[in-house]
Write an enzyme that holds these catalytic residues in place. Structure first.
Site, mmCIF file in Angstrom:
data_model
loop_
_atom_site.group_PDB
_atom_site.id
_atom_site.type_symbol
_atom_site.label_atom_id
_atom_site.label_comp_id
_atom_site.label_asym_id
_atom_site.label_seq_id
_atom_site.Cartn_x
_atom_site.Cartn_y
_atom_site.Cartn_z
ATOM 1 N N GLY A 195 1.055 -1.203 0.058
ATOM 2 C CA GLY A 195 -0.052 0.021 0.193
ATOM 3 C C GLY A 195 0.800 1.255 0.058
ATOM 4 O O GLY A 195 2.140 1.157 -0.384
ATOM 5 N N HIS A 238 4.416 2.055 -7.933
ATOM 6 C CA HIS A 238 3.627 1.040 -8.074
ATOM 7 C C HIS A 238 2.658 1.163 -9.382
ATOM 8 O O HIS A 238 2.156 -0.147 -9.851
ATOM 9 C CB HIS A 238 2.608 1.081 -6.723
ATOM 10 C CG HIS A 238 3.295 0.924 -5.504
ATOM 11 N ND1 HIS A 238 3.470 2.001 -4.788
ATOM 12 C CD2 HIS A 238 3.823 -0.234 -5.039
ATOM 13 C CE1 HIS A 238 4.036 1.486 -3.452
ATOM 14 N NE2 HIS A 238 4.282 0.275 -3.541
ATOM 15 N N GLY A 245 9.374 -4.497 -8.841
ATOM 16 C CA GLY A 245 10.380 -3.532 -9.218
ATOM 17 C C GLY A 245 11.712 -3.854 -8.828
ATOM 18 O O GLY A 245 12.239 -4.723 -8.006
ATOM 19 N N GLN A 248 15.688 -7.883 -2.687
ATOM 20 C CA GLN A 248 14.413 -8.800 -2.779
ATOM 21 C C GLN A 248 14.074 -9.264 -4.246
ATOM 22 O O GLN A 248 13.480 -10.545 -4.149
ATOM 23 C CB GLN A 248 13.040 -7.670 -2.292
ATOM 24 C CG GLN A 248 11.733 -8.329 -2.326
ATOM 25 C CD GLN A 248 11.009 -7.080 -1.628
ATOM 26 O OE1 GLN A 248 10.768 -6.768 -0.625
ATOM 27 N NE2 GLN A 248 10.150 -6.562 -2.733
#
Length: 270
Positions: free
Chosen positions: A22, A28, A138, A144
């Site tokens: 969020g 995003h 991304g 990550q």
């Protein structure tokens, strides 16, 4: 746009999946647009994952502008929004976690020891629930990205990954939900982090291949700009192995702090 809170309500259709916590921003929205290019049906999840925050980190204060997020997603014509509850993903007797020992105990993992265990576990839970054909992530959170791709490979999950380019403000600062923590003075300093990476990239483009020389070009700018650096390193793009001399596609990664705000950025070399 259909809002879903239970796994059984998810659609039995081919999906491109964009997982988020969020506090949505232009980065995003770029992920969503990228997903749309590759699949007609897009599902976005919003879940602030408690398992990736350590004690004393900003789980409680992490921004949660739910109404604004849903408004943005409607504007983007997202097909489905998945809003799981914490107990749906992590019941009180939850015991099993995903841990990549080699990949988690470096870079961000040194400062956040259980962070990637929490990330990989929640991503696997979401993927097993959503069952997408395509996962869009991304490049800003590069470690990550690499660890999730490795998890998919190690568990033989038939999910394609699209790595979308980092989106930036006009002054170069990478979009991040945590940018809201910056004071006005810190916000004016923050773009210097990317300028430092660009200085290192320029040296690489001029033919330098010694990692330490390239890193030094960035370190000199960062050190004079009010940042406290957690790490500034060159690693391979494929598996984040260290490189003394750049002989393979590499990435220069940085984690640095302005006050209490920790900023991540990177730039690919070669």
């Amino acid at each position: 746009m259909q809002i879903i809170s239970k796994a059984q309500d998810l659609p039995p259709t081919e999906l491109a999946f964009v997982p988020t916590m969020g506090a949505l921003h232009a980065g995003h929205l770029h992920l969503i647009a990228t997903a749309r290019k590759h699949c007609p049906t897009v599902l976005v999840s919003i879940f602030v994952n408690p398992k990736q925050f350590a004690a004393g980190e900003d789980f409680a204060s992490y921004p949660r502008p739910r109404d604004d997020d849903l408004h943005l997603l409607r504007q983007q014509r997202v097909d489905y929004v998945y809003l799981p509850q914490a107990l749906d993903l992590f019941p009180t007797d939850f015991q099993t976690y995903v841990h990549n020992r080699a990949g988690s105990e470096m870079l961000c993992g040194l400062q956040r020891p259980n962070h990637f265990q929490g990330v990989l576990t929640v991503v696997l839970k979401l993927l097993l629930t959503v069952r997408p054909q395509l996962l869009v992530l991304g490049k800003k959170d590069y470690q990550q990205l690499v660890l999730i791709k490795r998890m998919l490979r190690d568990f033989s999950l038939p999910i394609a990954v699209i790595a979308a380019t980092t989106q930036r403000y006009e002054d170069g600062l990478a979009y991040s939900s945590r940018n809201t923590y910056l004071t006005p003075a810190q916000r004016s300093q923050a773009p210097l982090l990317y300028q430092a990476l660009r200085a290192a990239e320029k040296l690489f483009q001029q033919g330098e291949r010694n990692s330490e020389q390239i890193i030094a070009a960035a370190r000199n700018i960062i050190a004079s700009s009010g940042f406290s650096t957690d790490y500034l390193e060159i690693r391979t793009q494929a598996d984040l192995a260290p490189l003394a001399s750049i002989t393979a596609p590499s990435v220069l990664l940085v984690a640095a702090r302005l006050g209490d705000t920790r900023l991540l950025d990177n730039i690919e070399l070669g």
